[in-house]
Design a protein around this motif. Structure first.
Motif, PDB file in Angstrom:
ATOM      1  N   ASN A  54       8.935   0.027  -6.334  1.00 32.18           N
ATOM      2  CA  ASN A  54       8.506  -1.322  -5.953  1.00 32.18           C
ATOM      3  C   ASN A  54       8.115  -1.401  -4.482  1.00 32.18           C
ATOM      4  O   ASN A  54       7.107  -2.019  -4.124  1.00 32.18           O
ATOM      5  N   LEU A  55       8.893  -0.768  -3.619  1.00 31.51           N
ATOM      6  CA  LEU A  55       8.564  -0.756  -2.185  1.00 31.51           C
ATOM      7  C   LEU A  55       7.239  -0.057  -1.935  1.00 31.51           C
ATOM      8  O   LEU A  55       6.395  -0.557  -1.174  1.00 31.51           O
ATOM      9  N   LEU A  56       7.039   1.085  -2.573  1.00 30.93           N
ATOM     10  CA  LEU A  56       5.786   1.822  -2.383  1.00 30.93           C
ATOM     11  C   LEU A  56       4.594   1.031  -2.917  1.00 30.93           C
ATOM     12  O   LEU A  56       3.524   0.995  -2.295  1.00 30.93           O
ATOM     13  N   ALA A  57       4.763   0.375  -4.057  1.00 28.51           N
ATOM     14  CA  ALA A  57       3.688  -0.431  -4.637  1.00 28.51           C
ATOM     15  C   ALA A  57       3.318  -1.607  -3.737  1.00 28.51           C
ATOM     16  O   ALA A  57       2.171  -2.040  -3.709  1.00 28.51           O
ATOM     17  N   GLU A  58       4.306  -2.115  -2.986  1.00 32.27           N
ATOM     18  CA  GLU A  58       4.059  -3.216  -2.053  1.00 32.27           C
ATOM     19  C   GLU A  58       3.530  -2.716  -0.704  1.00 32.27           C
ATOM     20  O   GLU A  58       3.307  -3.507   0.198  1.00 32.27           O
ATOM     21  N   GLY A  59       3.393  -1.395  -0.594  1.00 29.22           N
ATOM     22  CA  GLY A  59       2.922  -0.827   0.682  1.00 29.22           C
ATOM     23  C   GLY A  59       3.992  -0.808   1.754  1.00 29.22           C
ATOM     24  O   GLY A  59       3.702  -0.783   2.934  1.00 29.22           O
ATOM     25  N   ARG A  60       5.257  -0.820   1.333  1.00 23.65           N
ATOM     26  CA  ARG A  60       6.387  -0.839   2.273  1.00 23.65           C
ATOM     27  C   ARG A  60       7.235   0.419   2.099  1.00 23.65           C
ATOM     28  O   ARG A  60       8.371   0.346   1.668  1.00 23.65           O
TER      29      ARG A  60
END
Length: 140
Positions: free
Chosen positions: A131-137
């Motif tokens: 989820n973090l990677l998908a949000e660019g975080r």
């Protein structure tokens, strides 16, 4: 929190309202800690077992599986000279992982009776990372 025995002989407990989050609980039956036999979401530890309760809010939480690219979790077995036996560790690799690239590393260590797979099965760290990677975080 103690259960109350009703006139019909059924033990009940009412809690809440609870804010959306992940909760753990266990039952004590005749002095023995047990997981809730009616809940299939149980914690796996070296300690007495427990159950998990997920209270959802209006949308997916940071720890829920979302419709995003998912990484992979791989279990590795290795020989430990310190313990004189086989040990295990789990490695999360992000979606699109490329062995030729360098990535940041996050080391997660269990303690107090936790087992290495708790980070995946109980903690859902792989879903959080997805989820973090998908949000660019990405974690740094």
């Amino acid at each position: 929190m103690p259960f109350e025995k009703g006139a019909d002989g059924v033990w009940t407990l009412t809690v809440g309202p609870l804010r959306p989050d992940m909760y753990v609980y266990h039952l004590i039956v005749d002095g023995v800690q047990v997981a809730d036999p009616s809940n299939t979401v149980a914690g796996f530890t070296a300690m007495p077992p427990y159950s998990q309760l997920i209270v959802h809010g209006g949308g997916p939480a940071y720890y829920d599986a979302r419709n995003v690219p998912h990484g992979a979790v791989t279990r590795h077995i290795y020989r430990s000279e310190v313990t004189g036996g086989e040990r295990e560790l789990y490695v999360y690799t992000p979606p699109g992982y490329d062995r030729s690239k360098k990535y940041p590393v996050l080391y997660l260590v269990g303690g107090s009776g936790d087992l290495p797979h708790n980070w995946v099965y109980d903690g859902r760290v792989n879903l959080m990372m997805d989820n973090l990677l998908a949000e660019g975080r990405p974690c740094r």
